[in-house]
Motif scaffolding. Structure first.
Motif, PDB file in Angstrom:
ATOM      1  N   ILE A 183       7.662  -0.832   8.883  1.00 18.81           N
ATOM      2  CA  ILE A 183       7.080   0.153   7.973  1.00 18.81           C
ATOM      3  C   ILE A 183       7.551   1.564   8.315  1.00 18.81           C
ATOM      4  O   ILE A 183       8.165   1.788   9.344  1.00 18.81           O
ATOM      5  CB  ILE A 183       5.547   0.097   7.988  1.00 18.81           C
ATOM      6  N   HIS A 184       7.209   2.508   7.432  1.00 19.91           N
ATOM      7  CA  HIS A 184       7.696   3.877   7.591  1.00 19.91           C
ATOM      8  C   HIS A 184       6.591   4.917   7.632  1.00 19.91           C
ATOM      9  O   HIS A 184       6.881   6.101   7.707  1.00 19.91           O
ATOM     10  CB  HIS A 184       8.641   4.208   6.434  1.00 19.91           C
ATOM     11  N   LEU A 214       0.831  -1.205   0.000  1.00 23.10           N
ATOM     12  CA  LEU A 214       0.000   0.000   0.000  1.00 23.10           C
ATOM     13  C   LEU A 214       0.868   1.260   0.000  1.00 23.10           C
ATOM     14  O   LEU A 214       0.574   2.226  -0.706  1.00 23.10           O
ATOM     15  CB  LEU A 214      -0.942   0.002   1.209  1.00 23.10           C
ATOM     16  N   GLU A 215       1.960   1.219   0.760  1.00 18.69           N
ATOM     17  CA  GLU A 215       2.877   2.363   0.793  1.00 18.69           C
ATOM     18  C   GLU A 215       3.499   2.590  -0.585  1.00 18.69           C
ATOM     19  O   GLU A 215       3.565   3.715  -1.066  1.00 18.69           O
ATOM     20  CB  GLU A 215       3.963   2.140   1.840  1.00 18.69           C
ATOM     21  N   ALA A 265       1.268  -7.493  18.245  1.00 18.75           N
ATOM     22  CA  ALA A 265       1.907  -7.697  16.939  1.00 18.75           C
ATOM     23  C   ALA A 265       2.371  -6.377  16.338  1.00 18.75           C
ATOM     24  O   ALA A 265       3.283  -6.355  15.512  1.00 18.75           O
ATOM     25  CB  ALA A 265       0.953  -8.403  15.979  1.00 18.75           C
ATOM     26  N   PHE A 266       1.779  -5.265  16.760  1.00 19.46           N
ATOM     27  CA  PHE A 266       2.149  -3.977  16.185  1.00 19.46           C
ATOM     28  C   PHE A 266       3.563  -3.549  16.538  1.00 19.46           C
ATOM     29  O   PHE A 266       4.125  -2.696  15.867  1.00 19.46           O
ATOM     30  CB  PHE A 266       1.131  -2.899  16.571  1.00 19.46           C
ATOM     31  N   GLY A 267       4.154  -4.130  17.560  1.00 21.20           N
ATOM     32  CA  GLY A 267       5.566  -3.848  17.835  1.00 21.20           C
ATOM     33  C   GLY A 267       6.417  -4.245  16.644  1.00 21.20           C
ATOM     34  O   GLY A 267       7.245  -3.477  16.160  1.00 21.20           O
ATOM     35  N   LYS A 268       6.195  -5.443  16.131  1.00 20.58           N
ATOM     36  CA  LYS A 268       6.927  -5.932  14.958  1.00 20.58           C
ATOM     37  C   LYS A 268       6.480  -5.197  13.694  1.00 20.58           C
ATOM     38  O   LYS A 268       7.296  -4.842  12.856  1.00 20.58           O
ATOM     39  CB  LYS A 268       6.699  -7.429  14.791  1.00 20.58           C
ATOM     40  N   ILE A 269       5.172  -4.957  13.577  1.00 19.33           N
ATOM     41  CA  ILE A 269       4.649  -4.294  12.381  1.00 19.33           C
ATOM     42  C   ILE A 269       5.241  -2.890  12.257  1.00 19.33           C
ATOM     43  O   ILE A 269       5.701  -2.497  11.191  1.00 19.33           O
ATOM     44  CB  ILE A 269       3.108  -4.244  12.416  1.00 19.33           C
ATOM     45  N   LYS A 270       5.277  -2.135  13.352  1.00 20.30           N
ATOM     46  CA  LYS A 270       5.787  -0.766  13.299  1.00 20.30           C
ATOM     47  C   LYS A 270       7.248  -0.729  12.875  1.00 20.30           C
ATOM     48  O   LYS A 270       7.655   0.163  12.147  1.00 20.30           O
ATOM     49  CB  LYS A 270       5.610  -0.078  14.644  1.00 20.30           C
ATOM     50  N   LYS A 271       8.039  -1.713  13.306  1.00 21.76           N
ATOM     51  CA  LYS A 271       9.455  -1.738  12.926  1.00 21.76           C
ATOM     52  C   LYS A 271       9.637  -1.981  11.438  1.00 21.76           C
ATOM     53  O   LYS A 271      10.644  -1.612  10.869  1.00 21.76           O
ATOM     54  CB  LYS A 271      10.186  -2.814  13.718  1.00 21.76           C
TER      55      LYS A 271
END
Length: 112
Positions: free
Chosen positions: A73-74, A45-46, A65-71
């Protein structure tokens, strides 16, 4: 026709509303507990031009899971945490913005 000014809201380093430019946004349709699939979709999407991504957070496992997801993406993540808000502490630094519907888990039916 002139666009109506709204309140400005910061999402990560971006601003929406007011006289800010309109941003391209989308939402994931993956199970956010599957962080690898969610990261893959967010990156697609980005690369397609999205500047903000919205994700549903159905439970605390997905919130973690957002800990890993945030790392991976930008761009800022906007998270709907209606399903798990107030159930446990959530690390809000993982998100650009979080929101929840009060009627789901914070009050009686019909509360707005």
């Amino acid at each position: 026709m002139k666009r109506k000014n709204t309140n400005k809201v910061k999402i990560g380093n971006l601003t929406v509303g007011g006289d800010s430019p309109i941003l391209i946004q989308s939402m994931t349709n993956t199970d956010t507990r599957d962080s690898d699939s969610t990261i893959e979709q967010i990156l697609k999407l980005e690369s397609a031009g999205c500047e903000i991504i919205r994700c549903a957070v159905p439970d605390m496992q997905a919130a973690e899971a957002f800990g890993k997801i945030k790392k991976g993406i930008h761009i800022p993540l906007v998270a709907d945490i209606s399903s798990c808000i107030l159930s446990e502490p959530i690390d809000v630094s993982r998100f650009g913005v979080i929101y929840a519907g009060a009627q789901k888990n914070m009050g009686p039916a019909g509360l707005m």
